[in-house]
Enzyme design. Structure first.
Site, PDB file in Angstrom:
ATOM      1  N   ASN A  19     -75.563 -49.909 -29.175  1.00 14.60           N
ATOM      2  CA  ASN A  19     -75.126 -48.637 -28.800  1.00 14.60           C
ATOM      3  C   ASN A  19     -74.918 -47.892 -29.957  1.00 14.60           C
ATOM      4  O   ASN A  19     -74.039 -48.083 -30.796  1.00 14.60           O
ATOM      5  CB  ASN A  19     -73.659 -48.738 -27.858  1.00 14.60           C
ATOM      6  CG  ASN A  19     -73.192 -47.240 -27.328  1.00 14.60           C
ATOM      7  OD1 ASN A  19     -73.871 -46.257 -27.782  1.00 14.60           O
ATOM      8  ND2 ASN A  19     -71.959 -47.507 -26.968  1.00 14.60           N
ATOM      9  N   LYS A  26     -72.602 -50.351 -32.308  1.00  9.70           N
ATOM     10  CA  LYS A  26     -71.999 -51.394 -31.359  1.00  9.70           C
ATOM     11  C   LYS A  26     -73.097 -52.570 -31.035  1.00  9.70           C
ATOM     12  O   LYS A  26     -74.149 -52.053 -30.615  1.00  9.70           O
ATOM     13  CB  LYS A  26     -70.961 -50.847 -30.423  1.00  9.70           C
ATOM     14  CG  LYS A  26     -69.963 -50.062 -30.824  1.00  9.70           C
ATOM     15  CD  LYS A  26     -69.302 -49.623 -29.731  1.00  9.70           C
ATOM     16  CE  LYS A  26     -68.160 -48.663 -29.997  1.00  9.70           C
ATOM     17  NZ  LYS A  26     -67.505 -47.972 -28.866  1.00  9.70           N
ATOM     18  N   ARG A 108     -78.085 -48.157 -24.976  1.00  5.86           N
ATOM     19  CA  ARG A 108     -77.169 -47.043 -24.387  1.00  5.86           C
ATOM     20  C   ARG A 108     -77.828 -45.949 -24.783  1.00  5.86           C
ATOM     21  O   ARG A 108     -77.665 -45.502 -25.858  1.00  5.86           O
ATOM     22  CB  ARG A 108     -75.734 -47.367 -24.417  1.00  5.86           C
ATOM     23  CG  ARG A 108     -75.079 -46.030 -23.635  1.00  5.86           C
ATOM     24  CD  ARG A 108     -73.719 -46.142 -24.080  1.00  5.86           C
ATOM     25  NE  ARG A 108     -72.933 -45.025 -23.314  1.00  5.86           N
ATOM     26  CZ  ARG A 108     -72.137 -44.222 -23.790  1.00  5.86           C
ATOM     27  NH1 ARG A 108     -71.903 -44.253 -25.176  1.00  5.86           N
ATOM     28  NH2 ARG A 108     -71.604 -43.116 -23.202  1.00  5.86           N
ATOM     29  N   HIS A 196     -71.482 -41.386 -17.594  1.00  2.87           N
ATOM     30  CA  HIS A 196     -70.725 -42.528 -17.043  1.00  2.87           C
ATOM     31  C   HIS A 196     -71.398 -43.430 -16.107  1.00  2.87           C
ATOM     32  O   HIS A 196     -70.948 -44.045 -15.330  1.00  2.87           O
ATOM     33  CB  HIS A 196     -69.247 -42.425 -16.849  1.00  2.87           C
ATOM     34  CG  HIS A 196     -68.325 -41.909 -17.979  1.00  2.87           C
ATOM     35  ND1 HIS A 196     -67.332 -41.070 -17.572  1.00  2.87           N
ATOM     36  CD2 HIS A 196     -68.282 -42.189 -19.226  1.00  2.87           C
ATOM     37  CE1 HIS A 196     -66.563 -40.670 -18.577  1.00  2.87           C
ATOM     38  NE2 HIS A 196     -67.440 -41.499 -19.748  1.00  2.87           N
ATOM     39  N   HIS A 224     -63.593 -43.522 -13.211  1.00  4.27           N
ATOM     40  CA  HIS A 224     -63.867 -43.778 -14.366  1.00  4.27           C
ATOM     41  C   HIS A 224     -62.873 -43.209 -15.597  1.00  4.27           C
ATOM     42  O   HIS A 224     -62.923 -42.004 -15.711  1.00  4.27           O
ATOM     43  CB  HIS A 224     -65.178 -43.757 -15.116  1.00  4.27           C
ATOM     44  CG  HIS A 224     -65.455 -44.355 -16.522  1.00  4.27           C
ATOM     45  ND1 HIS A 224     -66.113 -45.374 -16.789  1.00  4.27           N
ATOM     46  CD2 HIS A 224     -65.074 -43.789 -17.532  1.00  4.27           C
ATOM     47  CE1 HIS A 224     -66.114 -45.571 -18.099  1.00  4.27           C
ATOM     48  NE2 HIS A 224     -65.542 -44.564 -18.940  1.00  4.27           N
ATOM     49  N   LEU A 225     -61.605 -43.566 -15.720  1.00  8.99           N
ATOM     50  CA  LEU A 225     -60.617 -42.960 -16.464  1.00  8.99           C
ATOM     51  C   LEU A 225     -60.163 -43.620 -17.523  1.00  8.99           C
ATOM     52  O   LEU A 225     -59.720 -44.665 -17.651  1.00  8.99           O
ATOM     53  CB  LEU A 225     -59.232 -42.944 -15.249  1.00  8.99           C
ATOM     54  CG  LEU A 225     -59.486 -42.549 -13.815  1.00  8.99           C
ATOM     55  CD1 LEU A 225     -58.073 -42.521 -13.070  1.00  8.99           C
ATOM     56  CD2 LEU A 225     -59.868 -41.053 -13.979  1.00  8.99           C
ATOM     57  N   ARG A 257     -60.990 -33.150 -24.246  1.00  8.03           N
ATOM     58  CA  ARG A 257     -61.839 -32.214 -23.682  1.00  8.03           C
ATOM     59  C   ARG A 257     -61.275 -31.477 -22.443  1.00  8.03           C
ATOM     60  O   ARG A 257     -60.190 -31.732 -21.790  1.00  8.03           O
ATOM     61  CB  ARG A 257     -62.864 -32.997 -23.001  1.00  8.03           C
ATOM     62  CG  ARG A 257     -64.006 -33.455 -23.919  1.00  8.03           C
ATOM     63  CD  ARG A 257     -65.047 -34.480 -23.149  1.00  8.03           C
ATOM     64  NE  ARG A 257     -65.507 -35.376 -24.143  1.00  8.03           N
ATOM     65  CZ  ARG A 257     -66.107 -36.365 -23.592  1.00  8.03           C
ATOM     66  NH1 ARG A 257     -66.101 -36.890 -22.242  1.00  8.03           N
ATOM     67  NH2 ARG A 257     -66.651 -37.366 -24.402  1.00  8.03           N
ATOM     68  N   ASP A 298     -53.986 -39.747 -26.430  1.00  3.72           N
ATOM     69  CA  ASP A 298     -53.939 -40.881 -25.625  1.00  3.72           C
ATOM     70  C   ASP A 298     -52.845 -40.638 -24.892  1.00  3.72           C
ATOM     71  O   ASP A 298     -51.770 -40.159 -24.798  1.00  3.72           O
ATOM     72  CB  ASP A 298     -53.357 -42.101 -26.820  1.00  3.72           C
ATOM     73  CG  ASP A 298     -53.391 -43.384 -26.218  1.00  3.72           C
ATOM     74  OD1 ASP A 298     -52.941 -43.471 -24.937  1.00  3.72           O
ATOM     75  OD2 ASP A 298     -53.748 -44.188 -27.032  1.00  3.72           O
ATOM     76  N   GLY A 347     -60.014 -47.558 -19.374  1.00  2.00           N
ATOM     77  CA  GLY A 347     -58.914 -48.136 -20.134  1.00  2.00           C
ATOM     78  C   GLY A 347     -57.690 -47.629 -19.021  1.00  2.00           C
ATOM     79  O   GLY A 347     -56.707 -48.157 -19.161  1.00  2.00           O
ATOM     80  N   GLU A 402     -69.785 -51.825 -19.083  1.00  2.00           N
ATOM     81  CA  GLU A 402     -71.141 -51.317 -19.385  1.00  2.00           C
ATOM     82  C   GLU A 402     -72.063 -52.013 -20.083  1.00  2.00           C
ATOM     83  O   GLU A 402     -73.310 -51.876 -19.830  1.00  2.00           O
ATOM     84  CB  GLU A 402     -70.755 -50.023 -19.959  1.00  2.00           C
ATOM     85  CG  GLU A 402     -70.158 -48.888 -19.067  1.00  2.00           C
ATOM     86  CD  GLU A 402     -69.529 -47.666 -19.852  1.00  2.00           C
ATOM     87  OE1 GLU A 402     -70.259 -46.598 -19.902  1.00  2.00           O
ATOM     88  OE2 GLU A 402     -68.445 -47.639 -20.568  1.00  2.00           O
TER      89      GLU A 402
END
Length: 420
Positions: A19, A26, A108, A196, A224-225, A257, A298, A347, A402
């Site tokens: 990725n 990654k 990815r 996602h 997907h949070l 965002r 966060d 997460g 993923e």
């Protein structure tokens, strides 16, 4: 070299997942045995281009069950040298024959326009990724750099692109079209694509197993949070609507965002503050969301501050939860009221029983009701059905993976292509 499935039957066969970002790559290695994938060492090369500071960090589970961490100084001047660093590291830590054991490399890639399946990377596929870069300028160009680097370092290994947008290409036009002049779609490919997708598809497969149903028989709402968040309506195993749009900016309130916003607000801000297109993009993508409302991107400190009575943190928390609940309601309608399960992942979705409680509060009329004991226990990577036994709609907590999904799809593509 073997063919088809036999290619992965060779002793020590592995799949490498990459990725690539603009200054990082990654990676994760998966071993193949009897058609099943077992995760191995994974990590990241960071600060690519800064030879003095670039480094590789990784961790992997030893045969004893202990997790070992690695830190390696790695002067990576570009993506090619970064991938070479990854190969050298894996040769030292995994197998001296790693270059021969890797039978597929999965990449990815964020945007694939209307590509609906993972594809073997040839000239045509790479050209489509280039064309899609106008819609994902921060993601597709680095992805292409990663592809070219892997093709140079693993020159004889088949390479596969797995797209974040692919799973959502089953959306009908009523869901993916914007209310703009039709020629904007024809000339500029302006439409909703969704993101996602690799995670949502993985969640569908896992949820079907948990429910004991074939994938094409399940209706789901998958959440997907994380710092980036999206919700998808899944009808008979296929995406029929999703909260993100042409870009990942649309939809839920996220870490930085804005999510859904009246387009006229954007024009008004530009006119009033004399903002450039670039400045406006930065405002909406990097300075809005939770960060813009209360100063924290966060959700964990937001929850803590809200508990202490901080008004703006409470507002941000309530907005985040409200947006998710609104999409759950909308997608229940999109599924004609027939929902087998509500799925939480990523997460926040995997690890915050508190957020799941807030989202599912007072939804008994929709068939959604949590078992608080099971819900509170389903954190830290634990997969479970956290609904009360009598609930009509199951509520599933499923840790997303993923990288595993990319490895599975890469293996399937290579096995199919090499067997023909």
């Amino acid at each position: 070299m073997g063919t088809g499935a036999n290619l992965f039957a060779e002793a020590g066969s592995k799949v490498l997942v990459l990725n690539a970002g603009s200054s990082s790559i990654k990676f994760k290695v998966f071993s193949v045995a009897a058609g099943a994938l077992t995760p191995g060492i994974g990590g990241v090369v960071e600060r690519i281009g800064d030879v003095a500071s670039s480094n590789l960090s990784a961790k992997g589970r030893l045969p004893s069950g202990e997790t070992k961490k690695y830190e390696v100084k790695s002067p990576a001047k570009d993506h090619v040298s970064a991938v070479q660093t990854i190969l050298n590291f894996l040769r030292d830590t995994v197998s001296s024959r790693i270059a021969a054991e890797v039978k597929a490399v999965g990449h990815r890639i964020v945007h694939g326009l209307e590509i609906s399946q993972p594809v073997l990377l040839d000239g045509s596929a790479i050209e489509k990724i280039k064309r899609a870069a106008v819609l994902a300028p921060l993601h597709n160009p680095p992805g292409l750099q990663g592809i070219h680097a892997a093709q140079e370092v693993f020159s004889t290994v088949p390479q596969v692109a797995v797209f974040d947008t692919a799973f959502h290409q089953t959306m009908p036009p009523t869901a993916y079209m914007y209310g703009l002049p039709y020629d904007m779609y024809e000339k500029l490919a302006i439409r909703r694509y969704g993101f996602h997708g690799t995670s949502h598809q993985y969640l569908v497969d896992q949820a079907a197993r948990m429910l004991g149903k074939p994938t094409d028989k399940v209706n789901l709402i998958t959440c997907h949070l994380g710092n980036g968040s999206s919700v998808t309506a899944v009808k008979e195993g296929r995406s029929v609507d999703t909260s993100m749009g042409m870009t990942p900016l649309e939809g839920l309130l996220m870490g930085t965002r804005s999510g859904d916003v009246d387009p006229a607000v954007v024009l008004h801000i530009q006119n009033q503050l004399q903002l450039s297109t670039k400045d406006t993009d930065t405002l909406l993508n990097k300075k809005s969301g939770l960060l813009g409302i209360c100063g924290h991107s966060d959700l964990r400190p937001v929850i803590d501050l809200a508990a202490k009575g901080d008004a703006r943190a409470s507002l941000a928390l309530d907005m985040f939860v409200y947006r998710v609940r609104k999409y759950i309601g909308a997608y229940t309608v999109a599924l004609d009221g027939r929902v087998d399960a509500l799925v939480f992942s990523a997460g926040i979705g995997e690890n915050s029983a508190f957020i799941r409680t807030l989202i599912c509060r007072n939804l008994r009329g929709m068939g959604i009701e949590l078992d608080e004991v099971r819900n509170n226990a389903a954190v830290g990577g634990r997969q479970d059905d956290v609904a009360v036994s009598a609930a009509r709609v199951r509520t599933l907590v499923i840790p997303t993976d993923e990288e595993l999904a990319i490895a599975q799809q890469a293996m399937q593509v290579v096995a199919r292509v090499t067997s023909t």
